[in-house]
Design a protein around this motif. Structure first.
Motif, short mmCIF file in Angstrom:
data_model
loop_
_atom_site.label_atom_id
_atom_site.label_comp_id
_atom_site.label_asym_id
_atom_site.label_seq_id
_atom_site.Cartn_x
_atom_site.Cartn_y
_atom_site.Cartn_z
N ARG A 188 38.96 -9.98 43.02
CA ARG A 188 38.88 -9.16 41.81
C ARG A 188 37.52 -8.46 41.72
NH1 ARG A 188 43.04 -13.08 41.89
NH2 ARG A 188 44.41 -12.77 40.10
N GLN A 189 36.59 -8.80 42.61
CA GLN A 189 35.30 -8.11 42.64
C GLN A 189 35.39 -6.99 43.67
OE1 GLN A 189 31.83 -10.58 42.57
NE2 GLN A 189 32.78 -12.13 41.32
N THR A 190 34.25 -6.31 43.90
CA THR A 190 34.34 -5.13 44.76
C THR A 190 34.76 -5.54 46.17
OG1 THR A 190 31.99 -5.23 45.20
CG2 THR A 190 32.68 -3.77 43.45
N GLN A 233 26.20 -7.39 42.50
CA GLN A 233 27.15 -8.48 42.75
C GLN A 233 26.39 -9.71 43.24
OE1 GLN A 233 30.85 -7.04 44.18
NE2 GLN A 233 31.24 -8.86 45.36
N GLY A 234 26.66 -10.84 42.62
CA GLY A 234 25.96 -12.07 42.99
C GLY A 234 24.81 -12.40 42.05
N GLN A 235 24.34 -11.42 41.25
CA GLN A 235 23.21 -11.68 40.34
C GLN A 235 23.73 -12.29 39.03
OE1 GLN A 235 19.88 -10.71 40.92
NE2 GLN A 235 20.18 -9.52 42.78
N SER A 239 30.62 -9.03 34.24
CA SER A 239 30.51 -10.48 34.45
C SER A 239 29.13 -10.90 34.98
CB SER A 239 31.60 -10.96 35.40
OG SER A 239 31.45 -10.34 36.66
N ARG A 240 28.16 -9.98 35.05
CA ARG A 240 26.80 -10.40 35.46
C ARG A 240 26.09 -11.16 34.35
NH1 ARG A 240 27.53 -11.44 39.60
NH2 ARG A 240 29.66 -10.97 39.05
N THR A 241 26.55 -11.02 33.12
CA THR A 241 25.82 -11.59 31.99
C THR A 241 26.09 -13.08 31.81
OG1 THR A 241 25.46 -11.39 29.62
CG2 THR A 241 27.64 -10.83 30.40
N MET A 278 31.14 -20.83 35.17
CA MET A 278 29.90 -21.61 35.00
C MET A 278 28.76 -20.74 34.48
SD MET A 278 31.03 -24.47 35.84
CE MET A 278 29.53 -25.36 35.52
N ARG A 279 28.78 -19.46 34.86
CA ARG A 279 27.71 -18.55 34.45
C ARG A 279 27.64 -18.45 32.93
NH1 ARG A 279 28.87 -14.32 37.67
NH2 ARG A 279 27.16 -14.57 39.13
N LEU A 280 28.84 -18.43 32.29
CA LEU A 280 28.87 -18.28 30.83
C LEU A 280 28.68 -19.62 30.13
CD1 LEU A 280 31.78 -15.78 30.17
CD2 LEU A 280 29.36 -15.41 29.74
N1 LIG Z 1 28.40 -26.53 39.00
C1 LIG Z 1 27.57 -25.75 38.32
N2 LIG Z 1 26.86 -26.24 37.30
C2 LIG Z 1 26.04 -25.45 36.57
N3 LIG Z 1 25.85 -24.15 36.80
C3 LIG Z 1 26.52 -23.60 37.82
C4 LIG Z 1 27.42 -24.37 38.63
N4 LIG Z 1 27.96 -23.54 39.54
C5 LIG Z 1 27.42 -22.33 39.34
N5 LIG Z 1 26.56 -22.35 38.30
C6 LIG Z 1 25.79 -21.23 37.77
O1 LIG Z 1 26.67 -20.15 37.53
C7 LIG Z 1 26.09 -18.93 37.97
C8 LIG Z 1 27.01 -18.24 38.96
O2 LIG Z 1 27.04 -19.02 40.14
P1 LIG Z 1 27.23 -18.36 41.54
O3 LIG Z 1 26.35 -17.14 41.65
O4 LIG Z 1 27.15 -19.41 42.59
O5 LIG Z 1 28.74 -17.92 41.43
P2 LIG Z 1 29.51 -16.77 42.17
O6 LIG Z 1 30.94 -17.16 42.19
O7 LIG Z 1 28.84 -16.43 43.46
O8 LIG Z 1 29.34 -15.58 41.14
P3 LIG Z 1 29.72 -14.06 41.35
O9 LIG Z 1 30.64 -13.98 42.52
O10 LIG Z 1 30.37 -13.67 40.06
O11 LIG Z 1 28.41 -13.38 41.54
C9 LIG Z 1 24.74 -19.24 38.55
O12 LIG Z 1 23.77 -18.95 37.56
C10 LIG Z 1 24.82 -20.72 38.84
O13 LIG Z 1 23.55 -21.34 38.67
#
Ligand SMILES: Nc1ncnc2c1ncn2[C@@H]1O[C@H](COP(=O)(O)OP(=O)(O)OP(=O)(O)O)[C@@H](O)[C@H]1O
Length: 373
Positions: free
Chosen positions: A42-44, A315-317, A341-343, A79-81
């Motif tokens: 669902r991301q780029t 993406q990833g931030q 979804s960066r927030t 987890m981000r939110l």
């Molecule tokens: N198990 C966890 N417990 C607490 N915080 C978490 C956990 N997993 C991830 N996070 C936090 O959630 C946020 C997103 O994590 P992460 O970047 O690994 O996810 P992602 O799936 O790569 O995200 P995206 O693809 O949307 O960029 C980060 O700030 C991370 O610290």
């Protein structure tokens, strides 16, 4: 997300290596080695220059022979939110926001009919997220994303927490210049040295077709600008993997602490080496693109200002304050979802929609290729 041919090349390489040791491994995907892939369709999706929807979908790993042997495990919690909701009221607001993000992500958010538009993938943005454009849209977005900039511009955690995101590089460059103009300090201008690879063997005719001025105007992607303008205190993003084990990678953010003639010093603000000072020299970038019949060499500092960044680069931030600057709507699958979804909380999202024709007040485009999932 990487193009499926990267995974297929890795598969063939591992089969070749392990097949020499044990012939039967040549017959198995990745030579029988368990490989963990992480991604979100669902991301780029993979960027295929000059391509359309079909080529983009075709470049995704779901269209690879490898996909049939993948076991899919789904992550279900945002987890981000969830990290920042303390009170019941905040928890409810965050849960509603997470559900809204999911509906945008799946293309399930109720679409709005826009007159004059053949496209139906337009959604209404809740009013609480909208920035009033006022008389100057750029200034309104900067003020919403970087409040108290004049007093906080050197504060690493203030800079780490926020960024303006926008679909295209042109808007990124002009936003970065606008914010840089607002902070005190002297500007340092660093020009790159550009040449065509192997230009010694090039005929004079070809050299005439691609003069240095032409090469200087080539930009975008992971290439640093020809004309890099920096000030002490400005946030930059590193554009190359310099020292991966120490977290100095493509996408790591840092704040400029000193500017010399041949070297710049920065303090890292993201990654495992946060707060560490490092010195960065100019390095050589080799730029290959199908747009030109030559390989370009650019020697420049591997950094770019990052008050603003493209949605793809974001993406990833994870950011506490995101200013989404939609001078024009997004143009590819998953971009709106990535930006929103960066927030880390619903309070940290502000969106500016520029609607010169007054056609789509408070609405924006959301592109979701449902064929991919
Ligand atoms: N198990 C966890 N417990 C607490 N915080 C978490 C956990 N997993 C991830 N996070 C936090 O959630 C946020 C997103 O994590 P992460 O970047 O690994 O996810 P992602 O799936 O790569 O995200 P995206 O693809 O949307 O960029 C980060 O700030 C991370 O610290």
């Amino acid at each position: 997300m990487s193009n499926r041919i990267c995974f297929e090349a890795l598969d063939r390489t591992i089969r070749d290596i392990l097949g020499d040791v044990c012939g039967s491994k040549r017959e198995r995907n990745f030579g029988g080695v368990t490989v963990v892939l992480g991604g979100d369709f669902r991301q780029t999706l993979p960027v295929v220059p000059g391509s359309g929807k079909h080529e983009t979908i075709s470049a995704s790993i779901t269209n690879s022979y490898l996909w049939n042997s993948c076991i899919i495990l789904k992550l279900t919690s945002n987890m981000r939110l969830s990290r920042f909701a303390d009170t019941d009221e905040e928890k409810e607001r965050t849960a509603n926001f997470a559900n809204w993000l999911l509906s945008v992500r799946n293309g399930a958010e109720h679409s709005v009919q826009i007159s004059n538009s053949q496209e139906f993938e337009w959604i209404r943005i809740p009013e609480s997220f909208l920035i009033d454009p006022g008389v100057d849209e750029t200034k309104s977005t900067i003020d919403a994303t970087y409040p108290d900039l004049k007093s906080m511009y050197m504060d690493a955690s203030y800079l780490r927490q926020r960024a303006i995101v926008t679909p295209k590089n042109d808007a990124v460059n002009s936003l970065n210049e606008s914010v840089l103009d607002l902070i005190p300090g002297n500007k340092h201008v660093y020009l790159s040295a550009d040449s065509v690879d192997g230009s010694d063997n090039m005929s004079d005719d070809l050299r005439g077709i691609y003069p240095t001025e032409f090469l200087n105007n080539i930009g975008g992607g992971s290439l640093p600008c020809h004309r890099l303008i920096l000030k002490v205190g400005a946030p930059v993003m590193i554009l190359q993997n310099i020292d991966q084990p120490n977290g100095i990678c493509n996408g790591t953010r840092a704040v400029v602490t000193a500017l010399g003639r041949r070297i710049i010093q920065v303090k890292l603000i993201t990654g495992i080496s946060t707060n560490k000072h490092i010195c960065i020299p100019r390095i050589l970038f080799i730029h290959k693109t199908t747009a030109f019949p030559f390989v370009m060499r650019r020697r420049q500092f591997p950094v770019r200002l990052c008050y603003a960044m493209t949605i793809n680069k974001s993406q990833g931030q994870s950011l506490d304050m995101v200013g989404l600057y939609l001078l024009e709507p997004i143009f590819s699958h998953g971009q709106l979802y990535v930006a929103l979804s960066r927030t880390t909380s619903p309070n940290g999202l502000k969106i500016l929609i520029v609607d010169q024709d007054d056609l789509y007040k408070g609405c924006t485009k959301n592109i979701v290729y449902r064929e991919i999932f």
